[in-house]
Design a protein around this motif. Sequence first.
Motif, mmCIF file in Angstrom:
data_model
loop_
_atom_site.group_PDB
_atom_site.id
_atom_site.type_symbol
_atom_site.label_atom_id
_atom_site.label_comp_id
_atom_site.label_asym_id
_atom_site.label_seq_id
_atom_site.Cartn_x
_atom_site.Cartn_y
_atom_site.Cartn_z
ATOM 1 N N PHE A 20 0.890 -1.154 0.000
ATOM 2 C CA PHE A 20 0.000 0.000 0.000
ATOM 3 C C PHE A 20 0.931 1.208 0.000
ATOM 4 O O PHE A 20 1.594 1.462 1.010
ATOM 5 C CB PHE A 20 -0.916 -0.010 1.229
ATOM 6 C CG PHE A 20 -1.872 -1.174 1.240
ATOM 7 C CD1 PHE A 20 -2.951 -1.229 0.365
ATOM 8 C CD2 PHE A 20 -1.685 -2.240 2.120
ATOM 9 C CE1 PHE A 20 -3.825 -2.306 0.369
ATOM 10 C CE2 PHE A 20 -2.558 -3.320 2.133
ATOM 11 C CZ PHE A 20 -3.635 -3.353 1.255
ATOM 12 N N PHE A 23 4.327 0.970 1.885
ATOM 13 C CA PHE A 23 4.222 -0.007 2.980
ATOM 14 C C PHE A 23 3.974 -1.423 2.429
ATOM 15 O O PHE A 23 3.058 -1.618 1.633
ATOM 16 C CB PHE A 23 3.086 0.413 3.919
ATOM 17 C CG PHE A 23 2.805 -0.579 5.002
ATOM 18 C CD1 PHE A 23 3.704 -0.750 6.053
ATOM 19 C CD2 PHE A 23 1.651 -1.359 4.973
ATOM 20 C CE1 PHE A 23 3.449 -1.671 7.055
ATOM 21 C CE2 PHE A 23 1.391 -2.286 5.967
ATOM 22 C CZ PHE A 23 2.290 -2.436 7.013
ATOM 23 N N ALA A 25 2.544 -4.753 3.059
ATOM 24 C CA ALA A 25 1.643 -5.448 4.000
ATOM 25 C C ALA A 25 1.851 -6.952 3.926
ATOM 26 O O ALA A 25 1.749 -7.653 4.944
ATOM 27 C CB ALA A 25 0.195 -5.102 3.679
ATOM 28 N N ASN A 45 -2.350 -8.679 15.186
ATOM 29 C CA ASN A 45 -3.083 -7.656 14.428
ATOM 30 C C ASN A 45 -2.144 -6.959 13.453
ATOM 31 O O ASN A 45 -1.016 -6.636 13.799
ATOM 32 C CB ASN A 45 -3.665 -6.580 15.370
ATOM 33 C CG ASN A 45 -4.773 -7.106 16.273
ATOM 34 O OD1 ASN A 45 -4.802 -6.818 17.460
ATOM 35 N ND2 ASN A 45 -5.671 -7.885 15.713
ATOM 36 N N GLY A 46 -2.634 -6.770 12.241
ATOM 37 C CA GLY A 46 -1.849 -6.036 11.248
ATOM 38 C C GLY A 46 -0.754 -6.846 10.588
ATOM 39 O O GLY A 46 0.044 -6.314 9.812
ATOM 40 N N ALA A 47 -0.710 -8.166 10.844
ATOM 41 C CA ALA A 47 0.383 -8.998 10.312
ATOM 42 C C ALA A 47 0.272 -9.214 8.806
ATOM 43 O O ALA A 47 1.269 -9.476 8.136
ATOM 44 C CB ALA A 47 0.408 -10.341 11.031
ATOM 45 N N GLY A 48 -0.951 -9.143 8.272
ATOM 46 C CA GLY A 48 -1.122 -9.337 6.822
ATOM 47 C C GLY A 48 -2.056 -10.490 6.461
ATOM 48 O O GLY A 48 -2.153 -10.861 5.286
ATOM 49 N N LYS A 49 -2.787 -11.033 7.443
ATOM 50 C CA LYS A 49 -3.659 -12.185 7.174
ATOM 51 C C LYS A 49 -4.802 -11.818 6.222
ATOM 52 O O LYS A 49 -5.002 -12.461 5.198
ATOM 53 C CB LYS A 49 -4.241 -12.731 8.497
ATOM 54 C CG LYS A 49 -3.204 -13.145 9.509
ATOM 55 C CD LYS A 49 -3.827 -13.622 10.808
ATOM 56 C CE LYS A 49 -4.637 -12.585 11.536
ATOM 57 N NZ LYS A 49 -3.863 -11.448 12.081
ATOM 58 N N SER A 50 -5.545 -10.772 6.583
ATOM 59 C CA SER A 50 -6.712 -10.418 5.755
ATOM 60 C C SER A 50 -6.277 -9.961 4.370
ATOM 61 O O SER A 50 -6.955 -10.257 3.376
ATOM 62 C CB SER A 50 -7.535 -9.310 6.418
ATOM 63 O OG SER A 50 -8.052 -9.761 7.634
ATOM 64 N N THR A 51 -5.154 -9.251 4.296
ATOM 65 C CA THR A 51 -4.679 -8.795 2.986
ATOM 66 C C THR A 51 -4.355 -9.999 2.107
ATOM 67 O O THR A 51 -4.697 -10.031 0.920
ATOM 68 C CB THR A 51 -3.443 -7.886 3.168
ATOM 69 O OG1 THR A 51 -3.795 -6.833 4.066
ATOM 70 C CG2 THR A 51 -2.982 -7.301 1.847
ATOM 71 N N GLN A 90 -13.681 -10.845 7.356
ATOM 72 C CA GLN A 90 -13.595 -10.418 8.759
ATOM 73 C C GLN A 90 -14.688 -9.365 8.980
ATOM 74 O O GLN A 90 -14.973 -8.581 8.089
ATOM 75 C CB GLN A 90 -12.216 -9.802 8.977
ATOM 76 C CG GLN A 90 -11.908 -9.492 10.421
ATOM 77 C CD GLN A 90 -10.444 -9.070 10.596
ATOM 78 O OE1 GLN A 90 -9.664 -9.090 9.658
ATOM 79 N NE2 GLN A 90 -10.087 -8.703 11.800
ATOM 80 N N GLU A 167 -11.306 -14.882 10.602
ATOM 81 C CA GLU A 167 -11.747 -14.731 11.990
ATOM 82 C C GLU A 167 -13.237 -15.048 12.153
ATOM 83 O O GLU A 167 -14.022 -14.223 12.621
ATOM 84 C CB GLU A 167 -11.439 -13.320 12.501
ATOM 85 C CG GLU A 167 -9.950 -13.076 12.598
ATOM 86 C CD GLU A 167 -9.595 -11.847 13.430
ATOM 87 O OE1 GLU A 167 -10.368 -11.494 14.336
ATOM 88 O OE2 GLU A 167 -8.530 -11.275 13.168
ATOM 89 N N HIS A 199 -7.521 -15.763 16.327
ATOM 90 C CA HIS A 199 -6.596 -15.343 17.388
ATOM 91 C C HIS A 199 -6.713 -16.288 18.589
ATOM 92 O O HIS A 199 -6.038 -16.101 19.584
ATOM 93 C CB HIS A 199 -6.906 -13.911 17.833
ATOM 94 C CG HIS A 199 -6.517 -12.882 16.809
ATOM 95 N ND1 HIS A 199 -5.208 -12.626 16.482
ATOM 96 C CD2 HIS A 199 -7.256 -12.060 16.033
ATOM 97 C CE1 HIS A 199 -5.164 -11.673 15.557
ATOM 98 N NE2 HIS A 199 -6.392 -11.330 15.259
HETATM 99 N N1 ATP Z 1 -6.351 -0.667 1.991
HETATM 100 C C1 ATP Z 1 -5.283 -0.465 2.773
HETATM 101 N N2 ATP Z 1 -4.556 0.670 2.708
HETATM 102 C C2 ATP Z 1 -3.479 0.852 3.494
HETATM 103 N N3 ATP Z 1 -3.022 -0.050 4.391
HETATM 104 C C3 ATP Z 1 -3.706 -1.194 4.507
HETATM 105 C C4 ATP Z 1 -4.876 -1.466 3.721
HETATM 106 N N4 ATP Z 1 -5.343 -2.695 4.060
HETATM 107 C C5 ATP Z 1 -4.502 -3.173 5.011
HETATM 108 N N5 ATP Z 1 -3.532 -2.273 5.288
HETATM 109 C C6 ATP Z 1 -2.456 -2.426 6.254
HETATM 110 O O1 ATP Z 1 -1.800 -3.649 5.991
HETATM 111 C C7 ATP Z 1 -1.404 -4.275 7.216
HETATM 112 C C8 ATP Z 1 -1.971 -5.675 7.259
HETATM 113 O O2 ATP Z 1 -3.364 -5.583 7.465
HETATM 114 P P1 ATP Z 1 -4.287 -6.870 7.548
HETATM 115 O O3 ATP Z 1 -5.699 -6.378 7.635
HETATM 116 O O4 ATP Z 1 -3.943 -7.788 6.452
HETATM 117 O O5 ATP Z 1 -3.822 -7.511 8.929
HETATM 118 P P2 ATP Z 1 -4.410 -8.762 9.725
HETATM 119 O O6 ATP Z 1 -3.292 -9.715 9.939
HETATM 120 O O7 ATP Z 1 -5.635 -9.258 9.051
HETATM 121 O O8 ATP Z 1 -4.785 -8.102 11.132
HETATM 122 P P3 ATP Z 1 -6.032 -8.377 12.149
HETATM 123 O O9 ATP Z 1 -5.630 -9.542 12.990
HETATM 124 O O10 ATP Z 1 -6.098 -7.100 12.941
HETATM 125 O O11 ATP Z 1 -7.253 -8.606 11.323
HETATM 126 C C9 ATP Z 1 -1.871 -3.369 8.338
HETATM 127 O O12 ATP Z 1 -0.811 -2.539 8.742
HETATM 128 C C10 ATP Z 1 -2.971 -2.558 7.671
HETATM 129 O O13 ATP Z 1 -3.120 -1.295 8.285
#
Ligand code: ATP
Length: 312
Positions: A20, A23, A25, A45-51, A90, A167, A199
Amino acid sequence: MSAAAAVSSTVRVDALTRRFDSFVAVDAISFEIRAGEIWGFLGPNGAGKSTTIRMLCGVLAPTSGSAEVLGYDVGRDPEDVKLRIGYMPQGSSLWDDLSVEEHLRFYCGMFDIYGPGEKRAVDRWMERLDLKKRRSQLAGTLSGGYRKRLALACTLLHDPKMIFLDEPTSGVDPLSRREFWDIIVGLAEEGTTVLVTTHYLDEAEHCNELALIYGGKIIARGTPENLKHAPGGGETIEIVSEHNVAILDAVESLPFVRSAGLYGSALHITVAHKEDAAQLKAAVSRLGISIASLEPVTPSLEDVFADLVRTP
Ligand SMILES: Nc1ncnc2c1ncn2[C@@H]1O[C@H](COP(=O)(O)OP(=O)(O)OP(=O)(O)O)[C@@H](O)[C@H]1O
Ligand SMILES: [Mg+2]
């Protein structure tokens, strides 16, 4: 369907990356998921799973790298992927003012299921997920556990061979979580491949394979059993005492302590090498605090992940 769609490896990911702006992700991750597996994706949180999941479901384009799901390339053929998989995002995918049955009919439409096929699919999944008695109830009035059941049913109507559950049990009470996992395990036994994030590390025990993602990179993989044995060659010591917090404060900064934390009513401390256990014992006895027991234990997944995340 392309010839590639007949492969037995359901997901194949190669150096998949998503940025992004500047950054990163998801940072060049690679893995495979075999057909029928329950593959657990863990990480803070924020590790990159949902992405990662959004890329695998064809809803977010990768920046680089590639991934195949059910034989389709997620970058080239995202629409083919979307039609064939089930995706429970999620957070909520429900509308508070639509009933259970209205949701299921709406999602049938999304997958081009009409007429007798629609009735069959709606009845089948309402029955299977115990939603029949609630068919007219508005989603906004369902309990947390039943909202998740409905969201799951919406992903299953077209009988996908692969489902992504991001989740699926967050905010659900322990009994409903267990029932939800019975459903997931049942689906896998029938051949559905499942990628699931959670989690709750007790849930991770249901998975055939686990991957831990941290800072966009996969830092550990294996079966729950493999991961629990000898994290990095160290040893986990369990201390039972009425003064856990005082002991934790005193030992967590010792150079040979890799990670330490409360585990139920006990304290789990992972030391770097087996030989360090004696030093730990000496350090604890110097505190002059009474303890009920101090002995090596098989680490929990929590111990292993705390250890990996603190000393990657
Ligand atoms: N559309 C976006 N624009 C900018 N940054 C993003 C975007 N989507 C995700 N991120 C960033 O990418 C990183 C990974 O986010 P992601 O949602 O994949 O984490 P996660 O492992 O699913 O966390 P959680 O356990 O909180 O759901 C985070 O720092 C998030 O802020
Ligand atoms: Mg997430």
